[in-house]
Structures are given as structure tokens and as C-alpha cells.
Design an enzyme around this catalytic site. Structure first.
Site, PDB file in Angstrom:
ATOM      1  N   LYS A 208       0.837  -1.195   0.000  1.00 16.45           N
ATOM      2  CA  LYS A 208       0.000   0.000   0.000  1.00 16.45           C
ATOM      3  C   LYS A 208       0.879   1.255   0.000  1.00 16.45           C
ATOM      4  O   LYS A 208       0.700   2.162  -0.792  1.00 16.45           O
ATOM      5  CB  LYS A 208      -0.883  -0.053   1.242  1.00 16.45           C
ATOM      6  CG  LYS A 208      -1.886   1.039   1.375  1.00 16.45           C
ATOM      7  CD  LYS A 208      -2.835   0.703   2.517  1.00 16.45           C
ATOM      8  CE  LYS A 208      -3.610   1.909   2.975  1.00 16.45           C
ATOM      9  NZ  LYS A 208      -4.540   1.591   4.065  1.00 16.45           N
ATOM     10  N   GLU A 214      10.567  -4.557   4.569  1.00 15.66           N
ATOM     11  CA  GLU A 214      10.678  -5.953   4.121  1.00 15.66           C
ATOM     12  C   GLU A 214      10.371  -6.067   2.629  1.00 15.66           C
ATOM     13  O   GLU A 214      11.103  -6.688   1.861  1.00 15.66           O
ATOM     14  CB  GLU A 214       9.683  -6.845   4.890  1.00 15.66           C
ATOM     15  CG  GLU A 214       9.996  -7.046   6.354  1.00 15.66           C
ATOM     16  CD  GLU A 214       9.378  -5.985   7.244  1.00 15.66           C
ATOM     17  OE1 GLU A 214       9.076  -4.869   6.745  1.00 15.66           O
ATOM     18  OE2 GLU A 214       9.211  -6.264   8.438  1.00 15.66           O
ATOM     19  N   GLY A 269      -4.922  -2.532   5.398  1.00 15.63           N
ATOM     20  CA  GLY A 269      -4.105  -3.654   4.936  1.00 15.63           C
ATOM     21  C   GLY A 269      -4.746  -5.005   5.191  1.00 15.63           C
ATOM     22  O   GLY A 269      -4.891  -5.833   4.286  1.00 15.63           O
ATOM     23  N   ARG A 270      -5.162  -5.247   6.428  1.00  8.94           N
ATOM     24  CA  ARG A 270      -5.688  -6.579   6.781  1.00  8.94           C
ATOM     25  C   ARG A 270      -7.108  -6.805   6.262  1.00  8.94           C
ATOM     26  O   ARG A 270      -7.683  -7.858   6.499  1.00  8.94           O
ATOM     27  CB  ARG A 270      -5.591  -6.799   8.288  1.00  8.94           C
ATOM     28  CG  ARG A 270      -6.269  -5.738   9.138  1.00  8.94           C
ATOM     29  CD  ARG A 270      -5.805  -5.843  10.587  1.00  8.94           C
ATOM     30  NE  ARG A 270      -6.286  -4.760  11.419  1.00  8.94           N
ATOM     31  CZ  ARG A 270      -5.689  -3.576  11.548  1.00  8.94           C
ATOM     32  NH1 ARG A 270      -4.599  -3.313  10.859  1.00  8.94           N
ATOM     33  NH2 ARG A 270      -6.182  -2.656  12.347  1.00  8.94           N
ATOM     34  N   GLU A 355      -4.559  -7.609  15.277  1.00  4.49           N
ATOM     35  CA  GLU A 355      -4.106  -6.260  14.948  1.00  4.49           C
ATOM     36  C   GLU A 355      -5.269  -5.273  15.076  1.00  4.49           C
ATOM     37  O   GLU A 355      -5.063  -4.092  15.288  1.00  4.49           O
ATOM     38  CB  GLU A 355      -3.523  -6.225  13.521  1.00  4.49           C
ATOM     39  CG  GLU A 355      -2.490  -5.128  13.335  1.00  4.49           C
ATOM     40  CD  GLU A 355      -1.691  -5.265  12.049  1.00  4.49           C
ATOM     41  OE1 GLU A 355      -0.461  -5.224  12.116  1.00  4.49           O
ATOM     42  OE2 GLU A 355      -2.289  -5.405  10.975  1.00  4.49           O
ATOM     43  N   HIS A 386      -4.024 -34.500  17.008  1.00  3.09           N
ATOM     44  CA  HIS A 386      -2.887 -35.317  17.436  1.00  3.09           C
ATOM     45  C   HIS A 386      -1.787 -34.450  18.019  1.00  3.09           C
ATOM     46  O   HIS A 386      -0.648 -34.888  18.142  1.00  3.09           O
ATOM     47  CB  HIS A 386      -2.365 -36.130  16.252  1.00  3.09           C
ATOM     48  CG  HIS A 386      -3.409 -37.075  15.733  1.00  3.09           C
ATOM     49  ND1 HIS A 386      -3.477 -38.390  16.106  1.00  3.09           N
ATOM     50  CD2 HIS A 386      -4.490 -36.843  14.927  1.00  3.09           C
ATOM     51  CE1 HIS A 386      -4.532 -38.956  15.517  1.00  3.09           C
ATOM     52  NE2 HIS A 386      -5.156 -38.032  14.803  1.00  3.09           N
ATOM     53  N   LYS A 506       9.462  -0.836  14.577  1.00  2.00           N
ATOM     54  CA  LYS A 506      10.010  -0.431  13.270  1.00  2.00           C
ATOM     55  C   LYS A 506      11.058   0.655  13.462  1.00  2.00           C
ATOM     56  O   LYS A 506      12.134   0.610  12.864  1.00  2.00           O
ATOM     57  CB  LYS A 506       8.888   0.164  12.393  1.00  2.00           C
ATOM     58  CG  LYS A 506       7.979  -0.840  11.746  1.00  2.00           C
ATOM     59  CD  LYS A 506       7.150  -0.113  10.683  1.00  2.00           C
ATOM     60  CE  LYS A 506       5.845  -0.811  10.405  1.00  2.00           C
ATOM     61  NZ  LYS A 506       4.906  -0.019   9.618  1.00  2.00           N
TER      62      LYS A 506
HETATM   63  C1  G6Q Z   1      -2.524  -4.201   8.121  1.00  2.00           C
HETATM   64  C2  G6Q Z   1      -1.317  -3.481   8.445  1.00  2.00           C
HETATM   65  C3  G6Q Z   1      -0.039  -4.121   7.937  1.00  2.00           C
HETATM   66  C4  G6Q Z   1       0.315  -3.791   6.495  1.00  2.00           C
HETATM   67  C5  G6Q Z   1       1.762  -4.183   6.248  1.00  2.00           C
HETATM   68  C6  G6Q Z   1       2.186  -3.950   4.833  1.00  2.00           C
HETATM   69  O1  G6Q Z   1      -3.641  -3.858   8.402  1.00  2.00           O
HETATM   70  O2  G6Q Z   1      -1.457  -2.173   8.078  1.00  2.00           O
HETATM   71  O3  G6Q Z   1      -0.031  -5.515   8.092  1.00  2.00           O
HETATM   72  O4  G6Q Z   1      -0.547  -4.444   5.624  1.00  2.00           O
HETATM   73  O5  G6Q Z   1       2.585  -3.480   7.132  1.00  2.00           O
HETATM   74  O6  G6Q Z   1       2.076  -2.612   4.494  1.00  2.00           O
HETATM   75  P1  G6Q Z   1       2.221  -2.134   3.017  1.00  2.00           P
HETATM   76  O7  G6Q Z   1       1.131  -2.728   2.225  1.00  2.00           O
HETATM   77  O8  G6Q Z   1       2.148  -0.637   3.056  1.00  2.00           O
HETATM   78  O9  G6Q Z   1       3.559  -2.623   2.540  1.00  2.00           O
END
Ligand code: G6Q
Length: 541
Positions: A208, A214, A269-270, A355, A386, A506
Site C-alpha cells: 500500500k 521488508e 491492509g488486513r 491487529e 494429534h 520499526k
Molecule cells: C494491516 C497493516 C499491515 C500492512 C503491512 C504492509 O492492516 O497495516 O499488516 O498491511 O505493514 O504494508 P504495506 O502494504 O504498506 O507494505
């Protein structure tokens, strides 16, 4: 405006009193005294059968819980979300994942503009692109069609599409391979790329913000890999596309603007797997199946918005969670899908739920004086049986659990599937009713083993069943959980759509990253533990 603490509400107090009455009541008693309990505490809607009768509840419990939801203003909060109000208060954003699957196109207004034309336009572009890739018409730098699709993203830009692509693998284009790289650990990308042919590999950079450490690190490594193997940076636009809201950064990376699929700041994001973030899934299952998935989400969105709370599955799921977490002090919630395709579902829900509701400050800025989001965990059945089910049956903790299953298999062997479902049903029965000392004696179990072999039972579970794992069914089930999480956030009075708790780590990591460099000459100022650890690392470089 300072809102009333939920613990001060009369409905909450009533639940406290009611808990005293209920805490020693057993599911054995409840079922024995009511022959139609299962029908009473089940909801059938849109192909989902939700049985919540194996919970430690009576009609009175449900009715007080429903009063709590009403008193907390849930109806109004649902409307505020669907209408696009900026309910993500701390980030000043609307929360409109529901608009992404609003296929009727009814206008949804944010800041005076309808968001739906943008949603449809991206969906059309995704269709065109995924058709071209699936049909071998999208060619790489050397003219070869794409066979390997590698999604690089993390968190919300990874877990959702990864889970759905896996869950709907049955419907996938089998000649293509789908990979998800998320971890900053180089192992993830190195092991993923090993053996792949760069000429046939397409990277989808899903971010996003397009600044996530990462993702950008992995994307950089992928870019070098492509350039090194295909011999020119001219290869980049053929092998990289982006899913992002940040056009400038996408462009700087070397991806054509026309190969960027946008989404918007009102998609968290989630909650983004039905946005452009789902592109890898669409390539895997095709546009039509993807639209079925969206329709499933949309069905549950409508159910959530329209159904009276007593027939509203996500609302009931949420209220049952409140009942256990806040009154029985249950601290975790297990997600147990009896379907191997859903193996990533618990991990996906872990993020969605933890989250969102792992918060300890309420909407008036006060520290809460009650438990909020639980630990979410789980594994597919029957594997878990199991492994960790021992604790569910005989441990000291109360672990409410959701069992998810299907009445028909996607494959041929009836034998496997009947055994699978027999296990699912057997587990919920065993958890609920256990096995008494008398029953064991009647079976001739020696007296000294009776304490060990007794099952107390009275361990609650929900059972969610549907006919068959189809894209539409999966969409329905995922959305049930999204709205369950929303409902709990309203009752707990927390902001479910921000995630400030991920920021501190972070920032510290950026600082420590510099300090780990062998040549770093500045002052390392940390606590003695962190300083020693930094020195340990440096001593090995
Ligand atoms: C989700 C969070 C988080 C996000 C990641 C990736 O709700 O905001 O998990 O999706 O940190 O972020 P980017 O899509 O900006 O790389």
C-alpha cells in the site's frame, strides 16, 4: 464526547450477575433440558449453517448480550462504516472494504465523491491483466509467457491473498505456480527463487505504502535477480507490476504506471484482499471465480447490515466471544478448519483480529479496565487433534473454538471426507459433554485411572458448516469474521482499524540496523541487555 465505559453499562452489570448463575451450569444439563436446543441456537442463512448451541448460554444470556449490542449503538456504528464515515478516527480515514465488493454499484460517498467508479475501473484492469497472464499473452522480456507468479508483500499485503489463493487452489490454473515472499530474512526469497526461470517469472509487488522495509528489500533483490539473469534493466517493466496507493514510489522503482493497480487509503491492509491486493488470487483462479468470491463477501456484508441481531451470525459470534473473554476470562480463541485448503485461515485471522482489537485504550483515550482482543490461533483438523487438542479437552484453560467444515468434498473419495467430518463432529461433542467417572467405571476402567481419563466437558464451540468450499462460500466465511471483529471493537470501544502498536519496533529496528554495521562509530545507547546483544552481533562480523 466521553463515552460510558462498557463496564458501567447496566447490560454489562446484568451479564456479571448472570455469569454467577451460569458458571456452573453444564452443557449436559442445558441439552438435557431442551430437546430443540440445536434448532434454537442455530442460524441458517445464505448457505451457511451456524450452530452455536454448544455454548454455555441460555436464551437469557443471548438476550442480555443482544441488549448490550443495542445499548452500545452497534446498529448505528455499522451504518457509519458502510456509509463511509471516517470511523478510523486516529488515521482520519473511512473504512470501506465493503465497497470493494459492492457489486450492485450503489454509490458510496467519501469526501463528497462516489468511490464505486474507481473500484470498478481497477477491477476491470485486473480482469484484463489477469486474463492476459493466464492466457499466456503477457510476455516477459524474452518473449516467454509467465508461469511463476511471485507476490512480494507482508502483513495485510501477504496474508490475505496467500490464504485465499491456497484455499481456492482447487480452482486454480494448475500450469502456473504461485509463491508468496514476505520475510525480510533472505532465506525466504532465496529459497523461493531457487529453480525458477526468470524469463517466466512475474513479480507482483504488493505494498500500500511502497515503503515497507521488508517488501522493498525483497523487491530490490528480485529486481537484481531479473536484471542479472535477463541481462538488462529493460526487463524490469515486463516482470514487475505493483499493487499500491503510492504511484510516485512505484514509478521510481521502474514499474510502468499502467502496470500499477491502485487502491485507496480507506482500504486497511488486513481488510484488503478484495482490493487490487487480490491480483495474485485473480490470476490463480480467474476473474469469474474472483467475482464469486466478492459476491460471497457481499452476501455477508448485506446479512450483517440488514439482519436483526438475533439472526445475525457475525453479531452472535462477537457476543459469544465477549461472553467468554470478559466473563469466563478466556484469553484465547481457537480457529479449527476441517479442510486442508483452509490451512492458512488461522494465521490470516490472527492478523485480522489481533491487529484490530489488540488495543488497551478506549475511544475516549482511557486505559480500558477489561480484556479486549484475545489471542487467535489454530491449525486444521484433524492434525491438531494429534497435537494440541489434549489441552483443549483436559487442560486448565477454557478455550472457546470455532470448527469450520463442509458437507461435501471437492475430491472423489467419500471415505476420507466422511472420516474428516466424523472427527469434526466428534470433537465438538467430546468438548461439550466430556466423559464422566461413572461412564468410565461402567466401561471397566480401573479406579486409579479414572481421574486421568475423565473429561470434564463443558468446553464451548461454534460449528460453521457449508455445502462445499467454493469461492462464494469462502467469501461469506471470511466476511463473517471481519464483521465479528468489527462488532467486538464496538463493544470494547476500541479503534479497530489502526495499528499504532507496530510502529515502535520499526523505528528501533532502523536505529539498531545502523548500529549493527561493523564500521559504526557512534554511541550505542540502549539498556545493557540490548547493548550486549548488539556487541555480540558485531563481534561476529
Ligand atoms: C494491516 C497493516 C499491515 C500492512 C503491512 C504492509 O492492516 O497495516 O499488516 O498491511 O505493514 O504494508 P504495506 O502494504 O504498506 O507494505
Amino acid at each position: 464526547m466521553i463515552r460510558k465505559r462498557v463496564t458501567e453499562m447496566k447490560e454489562w452489570k446484568a451479564l456479571r450477575r448472570h455469569y454467577k448463575k451460569m458458571k456452573d451450569v453444564t452443557l449436559r444439563q442445558l441439552f438435557a433440558s431442551d430437546a430443540v436446543r440445536a434448532e434454537k441456537f442455530s442460524i441458517n442463512d445464505g448457505g451457511i449453517h451456524f450452530d452455536y448451541s454448544k455454548n454455555r448460554i441460555t436464551e437469557e444470556t443471548v438476550s442480555i448480550l443482544l441488549e448490550l449490542a443495542h445499548a452500545r449503538g452497534l446498529r448505528n456504528e455499522i451504518e457509519r462504516m458502510f456509509r463511509g464515515e471516517k470511523i478510523n478516527e486516529t488515521e482520519d480515514r473511512a473504512v470501506l472494504h465493503t465497497a470493494l465488493r459492492n457489486l450492485s454499484g450503489a454509490p458510496v460517498i467519501v469526501d463528497g465523491a462516489d468511490v464505486m467508479p474507481g473500484v470498478f475501473s481497477v477491477l476491470d484492469r485486473m480482469r484484463d491483466f489477469s486474463d492476459r497472464v493466464r492466457g499466456g499473452r503477457w510476455k516477459g522480456h524474452t518473449g516467454r509467457p509467465m508461469r511463476n507468479i511471485v507476490n512480494i508483500g507482508i502483513g495485510g499485503s501477504d496474508l490475505g491473498p496467500r490464504m485465499v489463493t491456497e484455499a481456492l487452489k482447487y480452482y486454480s490454473r494448475r500450469e502456473m505456480n504461485f509463491f508468496y515472499v514476505s520475510n525480510i530474512d533472505e532465506t525466504h526469497i532465496v529459497e523461493t527463487l531457487r529453480g525458477l526461470d526468470p524469463a517466466e517469472t512475474l513479480f507482483i509487488i504488493a505494498s500500500k505504502t511502497f515503503t515497507t522495509q521488508e517488501t522493498m528489500t525483497n523487491a530490490g533483490t528480485a529486481k537484481t535477480w531479473i536484471i542479472d539473469h535477463l541481462g538488462s534493466d529493460k526487463a524490469v517493466p515486463f516482470h514487475f507490476v505493483a499493487l499500491s496507493t503510492n504511484a510516485d514510489e512505484v514509478n521510481r522503482f521502474g514499474i510502468d504506471r499502467e502496470n500499477m493497480f491502485a487502491f485507496w487509503d480507506w482500504v486497511g491492509g488486513r481488510y484488503s484482499l478484495t482490493s487490487a491486493i487480490g491480483l495474485s488470487t485473480m490470476i490463480s483462479i480467474g476473474y469469474d471465480h474472483f467475482v464469486s468470491l466478492l459476491n460471497g463477501f457481499n452476501d455477508t456484508d448485506r446479512h450483517f447490515r440488514q439482519m436483526p441481531f438475533e439472526k445475525n451470525i457475525p453479531v452472535i459470534m462477537a457476543l459469544l466471544g465477549i461472553w467468554y473473554h470478559n466473563f469466563f476470562n478466556a484469553e484465547t480463541h481457537a480457529i479449527l478448519p476441517y479442510d486442508q485448503y483452509l490451512k492458512k485461515f488461522p494465521a490470516y485471522l490472527q492478523q485480522a483480529d489481533m491487529e484490530s482489537n489488540g488495543k488497551s485504550v478506549d475511544r475516549s483515550g482511557r486505559r480500558v479496565n477489561y480484556q479486549t482482543g484475545p489471542v487467535i490461533w489454530g491449525e486444521p483438523g484433524t492434525n491438531g487433534q494429534h497435537a494440541f487438542y489434549q489441552l483443549l479437552h483436559q487442560g486448565t484453560m477454557l478455550v472457546p473454538a470455532d470448527f469450520i467444515g463442509f458437507a461435501r468434498s471437492l475430491h472423489g473419495a467419500v471415505d476420507h471426507h466422511r472420516k474428516l467430518v466424523a472427527n469434526l463432529y466428534a470433537q465438538t461433542e467430546a468438548l461439550a459433554f466430556g466423559k464422566t467417572a461413572e461412564e468410565l467405571r461402567a466401561e471397566g476402567v480401573p479406579e486409579r485411572l479414572i481421574p486421568y481419563r475423565t473429561f470434564e466437558g463443558n468446553r464451548p464451540s461454534n460449528t460453521i458448516m457449508a455445502e462445499l468450499l467454493m469461492p462464494v462460500t469462502l467469501g461469506k466465511i471470511i466476511a463473517l469474521y471481519e464483521h465479528k471483529i468489527f462488532t467486538q471493537g464496538v463493544i470494547w470501544d476500541v479503534y479497530s482499524f489502526d495499528q499504532w502498536g507496530v510502529e515502535l519496533g520499526k523505528t528501533l529496528a532502523e536505529k539498531i540496523f545502523m548500529e549493527l554495521e561493523p564500521g559504526f562509530s557512534g554511541d550505542v545507547k540502549h539498556d545493557s541487555s540490548t547493548t550486549c546483544l548488539i556487541n555480540y552481533y558485531r563481534s561476529w562480523q
